[in-house]
Design a protein around this motif. Structure first.
Motif, PDB file in Angstrom:
ATOM      1  N   LEU A  64       0.795  -1.039  -0.104  1.00 59.27           N
ATOM      2  CA  LEU A  64      -0.010  -0.094   0.031  1.00 59.27           C
ATOM      3  C   LEU A  64       1.000   1.248  -0.154  1.00 59.27           C
ATOM      4  N   PRO A  65       0.395   2.315  -0.550  1.00 58.57           N
ATOM      5  CA  PRO A  65       1.176   3.556  -0.574  1.00 58.57           C
ATOM      6  C   PRO A  65       1.254   4.044   0.851  1.00 58.57           C
ATOM      7  N   ASP A  66       2.299   4.822   1.151  1.00 55.88           N
ATOM      8  CA  ASP A  66       2.217   5.135   2.770  1.00 55.88           C
ATOM      9  C   ASP A  66       1.085   5.901   3.305  1.00 55.88           C
ATOM     10  N   TRP A  67       0.384   6.993   2.479  1.00 55.81           N
ATOM     11  CA  TRP A  67      -0.804   7.583   3.040  1.00 55.81           C
ATOM     12  C   TRP A  67      -1.956   6.355   3.156  1.00 55.81           C
ATOM     13  N   LYS A  68      -1.968   5.426   2.419  1.00 55.31           N
ATOM     14  CA  LYS A  68      -3.165   4.404   2.877  1.00 55.31           C
ATOM     15  C   LYS A  68      -2.714   3.670   4.111  1.00 55.31           C
ATOM     16  N   GLN A  69      -1.384   3.389   4.505  1.00 55.97           N
ATOM     17  CA  GLN A  69      -0.912   2.574   5.538  1.00 55.97           C
ATOM     18  C   GLN A  69      -1.302   3.428   6.620  1.00 55.97           C
ATOM     19  N   ILE A  70      -0.972   4.837   6.506  1.00 56.20           N
ATOM     20  CA  ILE A  70      -1.336   5.645   7.734  1.00 56.20           C
ATOM     21  C   ILE A  70      -2.992   5.811   8.044  1.00 56.20           C
ATOM     22  N   ASP A  71      -3.573   6.071   7.062  1.00 53.33           N
ATOM     23  CA  ASP A  71      -5.059   5.843   7.280  1.00 53.33           C
ATOM     24  C   ASP A  71      -5.605   4.572   7.932  1.00 53.33           C
ATOM     25  N   LEU A  72      -5.007   3.494   7.402  1.00 52.78           N
ATOM     26  CA  LEU A  72      -5.551   2.395   7.877  1.00 52.78           C
ATOM     27  C   LEU A  72      -5.176   2.246   9.209  1.00 52.78           C
ATOM     28  N   LYS A  73      -3.896   2.484   9.752  1.00 51.88           N
ATOM     29  CA  LYS A  73      -3.736   2.412  11.100  1.00 51.88           C
ATOM     30  C   LYS A  73      -4.380   3.391  11.878  1.00 51.88           C
ATOM     31  N   LYS A  74      -4.726   4.582  11.533  1.00 57.25           N
ATOM     32  CA  LYS A  74      -5.360   5.454  12.181  1.00 57.25           C
ATOM     33  C   LYS A  74      -6.816   4.954  12.553  1.00 57.25           C
ATOM     34  N   SER A  75      -7.688   4.296  11.407  1.00 56.26           N
ATOM     35  CA  SER A  75      -8.712   3.720  11.586  1.00 56.26           C
ATOM     36  C   SER A  75      -8.845   2.534  12.565  1.00 56.26           C
TER      37      SER A  75
END
Length: 80
Positions: A64-75
């Motif tokens: 996954l792109p970094d931004w998607k990893q971050i969004d997933l971790k936040k969620s």
């Protein structure tokens, strides 16, 4: 070749850190266990917990792109 050697040393150090696994409950407590990077809590999960919590395998997550990893971790509550 120094860059390659440095990269190998960093990868070896990260592999050592990744050997430590913690249950999700411990990773969500404060203070975190010694040496745990609060920005990378997912690396300390067992493979089973990782799949259960993030709903994908590690290799899928890594692609996954970094931004998607971050969004997933936040969620999932793995990032403050």
């Amino acid at each position: 070749m120094t860059g390659f050697t440095d990269l190998t040393l960093v990868q070896d150090a990260l592999a050592q850190l990744m050997k430590n696994q913690y249950p999700l409950e411990e990773l969500l407590r404060s203070p975190l266990p010694e040496g745990v990077d609060p920005q990378r809590l997912e690396v300390y999960l067992s493979d089973q917990d990782f799949q259960t919590i993030l709903e994908m395998k590690r290799d899928e997550y890594a692609s996954l792109p970094d931004w998607k990893q971050i969004d997933l971790k936040k969620s999932k509550g793995l990032l403050c």
